[in-house]
Design an enzyme around this catalytic site. Structure first.
Site, PDB file in Angstrom:
ATOM      1  N   LYS A  42      87.460  -9.420  40.941  1.00 15.23           N
ATOM      2  CA  LYS A  42      86.093  -9.546  41.473  1.00 15.23           C
ATOM      3  C   LYS A  42      85.059  -9.203  40.407  1.00 15.23           C
ATOM      4  CE  LYS A  42      84.192  -5.913  43.978  1.00 15.23           C
ATOM      5  NZ  LYS A  42      82.896  -5.499  43.438  1.00 15.23           N
ATOM      6  N   ASN A  43      85.312  -8.106  39.686  1.00 14.58           N
ATOM      7  CA  ASN A  43      84.276  -7.618  38.777  1.00 14.58           C
ATOM      8  C   ASN A  43      84.232  -8.372  37.447  1.00 14.58           C
ATOM      9  OD1 ASN A  43      83.481  -5.920  40.772  1.00 14.58           O
ATOM     10  ND2 ASN A  43      84.495  -4.110  39.931  1.00 14.58           N
ATOM     11  N   ARG A  81      75.512  -6.407  43.829  1.00 15.54           N
ATOM     12  CA  ARG A  81      74.622  -5.999  42.740  1.00 15.54           C
ATOM     13  C   ARG A  81      74.540  -7.068  41.644  1.00 15.54           C
ATOM     14  NH1 ARG A  81      73.206  -1.252  43.240  1.00 15.54           N
ATOM     15  NH2 ARG A  81      72.836  -0.875  41.034  1.00 15.54           N
ATOM     16  N   CYS A 121      77.904  -1.288  47.264  1.00 14.16           N
ATOM     17  CA  CYS A 121      78.441  -0.101  47.943  1.00 14.16           C
ATOM     18  C   CYS A 121      77.530   1.098  47.742  1.00 14.16           C
ATOM     19  CB  CYS A 121      79.824   0.232  47.386  1.00 14.16           C
ATOM     20  SG  CYS A 121      81.084  -0.936  47.901  1.00 14.16           S
ATOM     21  N   ARG A 175      72.705   4.618  42.262  1.00 13.84           N
ATOM     22  CA  ARG A 175      72.920   3.404  41.471  1.00 13.84           C
ATOM     23  C   ARG A 175      71.635   2.821  40.871  1.00 13.84           C
ATOM     24  NH1 ARG A 175      77.748  -0.070  44.050  1.00 13.84           N
ATOM     25  NH2 ARG A 175      78.168  -0.411  41.860  1.00 13.84           N
ATOM     26  N   ASP A 227      87.412   3.247  40.591  1.00 12.12           N
ATOM     27  CA  ASP A 227      87.826   2.389  41.712  1.00 12.12           C
ATOM     28  C   ASP A 227      89.307   2.581  42.090  1.00 12.12           C
ATOM     29  OD1 ASP A 227      85.270   0.817  41.879  1.00 12.12           O
ATOM     30  OD2 ASP A 227      85.850   0.387  39.829  1.00 12.12           O
ATOM     31  N   ARG A 251      84.909  -8.267  51.048  1.00 10.18           N
ATOM     32  CA  ARG A 251      84.080  -8.517  49.864  1.00 10.18           C
ATOM     33  C   ARG A 251      84.935  -8.549  48.602  1.00 10.18           C
ATOM     34  NH1 ARG A 251      80.121  -3.975  48.550  1.00 10.18           N
ATOM     35  NH2 ARG A 251      80.274  -5.072  46.589  1.00 10.18           N
TER      36      ARG A 251
HETATM   37  N1  EPU Z   1      73.886   4.152  35.946  1.00  7.31           N
HETATM   38  C1  EPU Z   1      72.615   4.631  35.693  1.00  7.31           C
HETATM   39  N2  EPU Z   1      71.666   3.721  35.284  1.00  7.31           N
HETATM   40  C2  EPU Z   1      71.934   2.410  35.128  1.00  7.31           C
HETATM   41  C3  EPU Z   1      73.236   1.927  35.393  1.00  7.31           C
HETATM   42  C4  EPU Z   1      74.190   2.836  35.791  1.00  7.31           C
HETATM   43  O1  EPU Z   1      72.360   5.815  35.822  1.00  7.31           O
HETATM   44  O2  EPU Z   1      71.036   1.648  34.747  1.00  7.31           O
HETATM   45  C5  EPU Z   1      74.914   5.095  36.395  1.00  7.31           C
HETATM   46  C6  EPU Z   1      75.355   4.792  37.850  1.00  7.31           C
HETATM   47  O3  EPU Z   1      74.480   5.365  38.775  1.00  7.31           O
HETATM   48  C7  EPU Z   1      76.737   5.367  37.883  1.00  7.31           C
HETATM   49  C8  EPU Z   1      77.253   5.118  36.459  1.00  7.31           C
HETATM   50  O4  EPU Z   1      76.112   4.912  35.649  1.00  7.31           O
HETATM   51  O5  EPU Z   1      76.664   6.747  38.118  1.00  7.31           O
HETATM   52  C9  EPU Z   1      78.207   3.952  36.327  1.00  7.31           C
HETATM   53  O6  EPU Z   1      77.581   2.763  36.791  1.00  7.31           O
HETATM   54  P1  EPU Z   1      77.926   1.315  36.210  1.00  7.31           P
HETATM   55  O7  EPU Z   1      76.661   0.661  35.838  1.00  7.31           O
HETATM   56  O8  EPU Z   1      78.989   1.457  35.173  1.00  7.31           O
HETATM   57  O9  EPU Z   1      78.546   0.615  37.470  1.00  7.31           O
HETATM   58  P2  EPU Z   1      78.166  -0.787  38.081  1.00  7.31           P
HETATM   59  O10 EPU Z   1      78.032  -1.795  37.017  1.00  7.31           O
HETATM   60  O11 EPU Z   1      77.081  -0.626  39.069  1.00  7.31           O
HETATM   61  C10 EPU Z   1      80.634  -1.604  38.221  1.00  7.31           C
HETATM   62  C11 EPU Z   1      81.522  -2.118  39.293  1.00  7.31           C
HETATM   63  C12 EPU Z   1      81.934  -0.978  40.214  1.00  7.31           C
HETATM   64  C13 EPU Z   1      82.640   0.074  39.378  1.00  7.31           C
HETATM   65  C14 EPU Z   1      81.714   0.543  38.255  1.00  7.31           C
HETATM   66  C15 EPU Z   1      82.351   1.540  37.319  1.00  7.31           C
HETATM   67  C16 EPU Z   1      80.776  -4.347  39.612  1.00  7.31           C
HETATM   68  C17 EPU Z   1      80.081  -5.338  40.470  1.00  7.31           C
HETATM   69  N3  EPU Z   1      80.831  -3.117  40.068  1.00  7.31           N
HETATM   70  O12 EPU Z   1      79.482  -1.093  38.889  1.00  7.31           O
HETATM   71  O13 EPU Z   1      82.855  -1.529  41.126  1.00  7.31           O
HETATM   72  O14 EPU Z   1      82.992   1.162  40.186  1.00  7.31           O
HETATM   73  O15 EPU Z   1      81.302  -0.599  37.476  1.00  7.31           O
HETATM   74  O16 EPU Z   1      83.476   0.986  36.722  1.00  7.31           O
HETATM   75  O17 EPU Z   1      81.290  -4.679  38.548  1.00  7.31           O
HETATM   76  C18 EPU Z   1      83.855  -1.903  43.196  1.00  7.31           C
HETATM   77  O18 EPU Z   1      84.390  -2.896  42.685  1.00  7.31           O
HETATM   78  O19 EPU Z   1      84.142  -1.479  44.354  1.00  7.31           O
HETATM   79  C19 EPU Z   1      82.828  -1.193  42.450  1.00  7.31           C
HETATM   80  C20 EPU Z   1      82.004  -0.304  43.004  1.00  7.31           C
END
Ligand code: EPU
Length: 449
Positions: free
Chosen positions: A40-41, A110, A134, A139, A322, A430
C-alpha cells in the site's frame, strides 16, 4: 506557513464506517499458503508519481484496497486517465486538468499532500485540503512544507487549504529534522523535475521509498540513495512513461507470520521478502517463532512457548511502527514481561485498551522504557508499554480504531475463546486486500455479518 486559520489535519475515521462487521470464531489453527499483495505504502505514492510523466505509466501488483481506490478516485477527479483491473493500473497524467483537489476526496488518507510537487510542476500552483489517515498522533506536515519552501514554493493556508505556488521549483540542500517517510517522498517528487541537484539529508530510506525511486528512474529521473540517509536528485526537464511492478507488502507479510505463530499454525507467506524484513525476523526469532526463508517467500511456524523481549520501533532499517500492533499481540502470549517503546508516533497504543478488555495484561507508560530516549521523552505521551503473558483471551465486540490496530484485533479474535464481532472493517480494507478470502483460505472461521 502563512495565514493559519483552520486546522489542516482532520479527524475522520467515519469516512470508512459502512455498517458491516466481521464475525470471527477463535480457536482454529491457520495453516497453508497466502500470497501477500503489493505494498500500500508504495503503490499509492507511485500512482501520484505517474503524474510527473508525459506518457502513460503502467503499474503492476497494485493492491485492490481502499487506499488505492481512494487515490484512483482522486486522480480521476483531477482529470487523469485511470484504468485499473486485475491489480494493473494505467495512469495517464497528460489529462490532468486542475491544480485543486476537492475536499471530499481527502478524508480517507494522506496521499493528497504528495500532489504538491506534481501539481506545482504542471500548473505552478496547487490547492490541497486538510488530510485524513489513521489517527495515531497529530501527524503534522511541517517537514514537507519547510522542504518545499526551500525549493522555492510559496505556501500558505487559505481557508483550510494548503496553497502552494512556484513558477519553477529549484534545487535545494535540505536537511530533514526527522526522517519522515511522507516528507521524503514529497520532496523527491518535487526534486525530480526541479532545476538543479537537490540533496535531502537525514531522509527516510524505507524500502517502499526505494521502490518509488526505482519507478522514477525508469521514468527518466536521475536519483540516488547515498550513504547516511541522503537522497541526491538531479532534476530533469521531462519524465516519460514506464512499467513497474510494486514491491510486496512487508506489513501484510509480517501480519500473516504472526497469525501463524499465535494460532499454532504454519503459513507460507508467498512473496515475503527477507531483505525488507530483517529486523522483524530478528525480533520474532528472539521471541521463539520459527521461520524458514524460501525461494519466493517465508514459511512461518509456531511453538508451544514464546519468550518476552524488549523492543523499540524505529525508522528503517529498524523495527517498523506498523509491525508493532501484531507484535504486541504476539507478546501477550510470551511467558514473562516484555517492553515495547514506540518512537515514531506518539499515540499508537490506544488500541491496547480493547486487548486488555479481552484479557491481555498491557500497561501504558509515558516514559521511554526502551534502551534509548526518544523525541517523546517528558512529553506525557503514552508511548511505551509493558506486556505480561501469557494470557488467554475472550471474544468481544470490538471496533477498529486504525488500520494496523485492526489487524491485531483480528489476531486477538482468531485466538480468543468464543465469537467476536469486529466493526469499522472499512478501515482494515483500506490496507489489506481480500482479507476475508485470505483468512478463510488459511482455515479461519470468519465471515461478514
Ligand atoms: N512528522 C512531523 N512532521 C512532518 C511529517 C512527519 O512531525 O512534516 C512526524 C509524524 O508526526 C510522526 C513521524 O514524523 O511522528 C513519522 O511520520 P512519517 O511522515 O514518517 O509518516 P507518514 O509518511 O505520515 C508513513 C506511512 C505510515 C507509517 C509511517 C512510518 C503512508 C501512507 N503511511 O506515514 O503507515 O506508519 O510512514 O513508517 O506511507 C499504515 O500503513 O498503517 C501507516 C500508518
Amino acid at each position: 506557513m502563512k495565514n493559519s486559520k483552520k486546522p489542516l489535519v482532520k479527524k475522520d475515521g467515519a469516512a470508512f464506517e459502512d455498517g458491516r462487521a466481521y464475525l470471527l470464531k477463535g480457536g482454529r489453527s491457520l495453516s497453508g499458503e497466502v500470497a501477500v499483495s503489493g505494498a500500500k505504502n508504495a503503490a499509492t505514492k507511485q500512482l501520484v508519481a505517474a503524474l510527473l510523466a508525459d506518457e502513460p505509466v503502467i503499474l503492476n501488483n497494485v493492491p485492490d484496497i481502499g487506499d488505492v481506490r481512494a487515490t484512483l478516485d482522486m486522480l480521476r477527479e483531477l482529470g487523469v486517465g485511470v484504468e485499473f483491473a486485475n491489480n494493473r493500473a494505467v495512469i495517464d497524467g497528460r489529462k490532468l486538468k486542475t491544480s485543486e483537489v476537492a475536499e471530499a476526496l481527502t478524508r480517507k488518507n494522506r496521499i493528497p499532500i504528495l500532489l504538491l510537487g506534481p501539481l506545482l510542476h504542471r500548473f505552478g500552483e496547487a490547492r490541497i485540503p486538510a488530510l485524513g489517515g489513521c489517527q495515531i498522533g497529530p501527524r503534522p506536515v511541517n517537514i514537507h512544507l519547510d522542504g518545499l519552501a526551500q525549493m522555492g514554493a510559496d505556501i500558505s493556508n487559505e481557508d483550510g487549504y494548503f496553497v502552494a505556488r512556484a513558477k519553477r521549483l529549484k534545487a535545494a540542500m535540505i536537511e530533514l529534522s526527522f526522517p519522515s517517510v511522507g516528507a521524503t517522498e514529497n520532496l523527491i517528487l518535487a526534486a525530480v523535475k526541479a532545476k538543479g541537484t537537490t540533496v535531502i539529508a537525514n531522509a527516510a530510506v524505507e524500502p517502499e521509498i526505494l521502490d518509488t525511486a526505482k519507478l522514477l528512474q525508469s521514468m527518466g529521473a536521475i536519483i540516488n540513495l547515498e550513504t547516511n540517509r541522503t537522497w541526491v536528485i538531479e532534476g530533469v526537464e521531462k519524465l516519460h512513461g514506464a512499467e513497474h511492478t510494486v514491491l510486496s507488502d512487508r506489513i501484510e507479510a509480517a501480519s500473516f507470520g504472526i497469525a501463524a505463530a499465535l494460532t499454532k499454525g504454519s503459513i507460507f507467506v508467498k512473496h515475503a521478502r527477507q531483505d525488507d524484513m530483517l529486523s522483524f525476523l530478528n525480533a520474532i526469532r528472539r521471541v521463539g517463532v520459527p521461520f524458514k526463508v524460501e525461494q519466493d517467500g517465508i514459511l512461518f511456524g509456531s511453538a508451544d512457548n514464546y519468550r518476552p523481549v524488549v523492543l523499540e520501533t524505529d525508522t528503517h532499517p529498524g523495527f517498523m511502527t506498523d509491525w508493532q500492533q501484531p507484535f504486541v499481540m504476539l507478546l501477550t502470549q510470551a511467558k514473562g514481561v516484555s517492553i515495547v517503546h514506540e518512537t515514531i508516533f506518539e499515540d499508537r497504543f490506544g488500541y491496547t485498551e480493547t486487548l486488555v478488555k479481552m484479557g491481555a495484561h498491557i500497561q501504558l507508560h509515558s516514559d521511554c522504557l526502551g534502551s534509548k530516549n526518544c523525541r517523546f521523552k517528558h512529553k506525557n505521551f503514552m508511548h511505551s508499554c509493558i506486556v505480561s503473558g501469557p494470557t488467554p483471551l475472550t471474544a468481544a465486540d470490538v471496533c477498529i480504531p486504525d488500520l494496523r490496530a485492526g489487524f491485531s484485533y483480528l489476531l486477538a479474535a482468531l485466538m480468543a475463546k468464543g465469537e467476536s464481532r469486529v466493526t469499522g472493517v472499512g478501515i482494515i480494507e483500506r490496507g489489506y486486500e481480500d482479507i476475508i478470502g485470505k483468512l478463510q483460505k488459511l482455515g479461519a472461521d470468519i465471515k461478514v455479518g
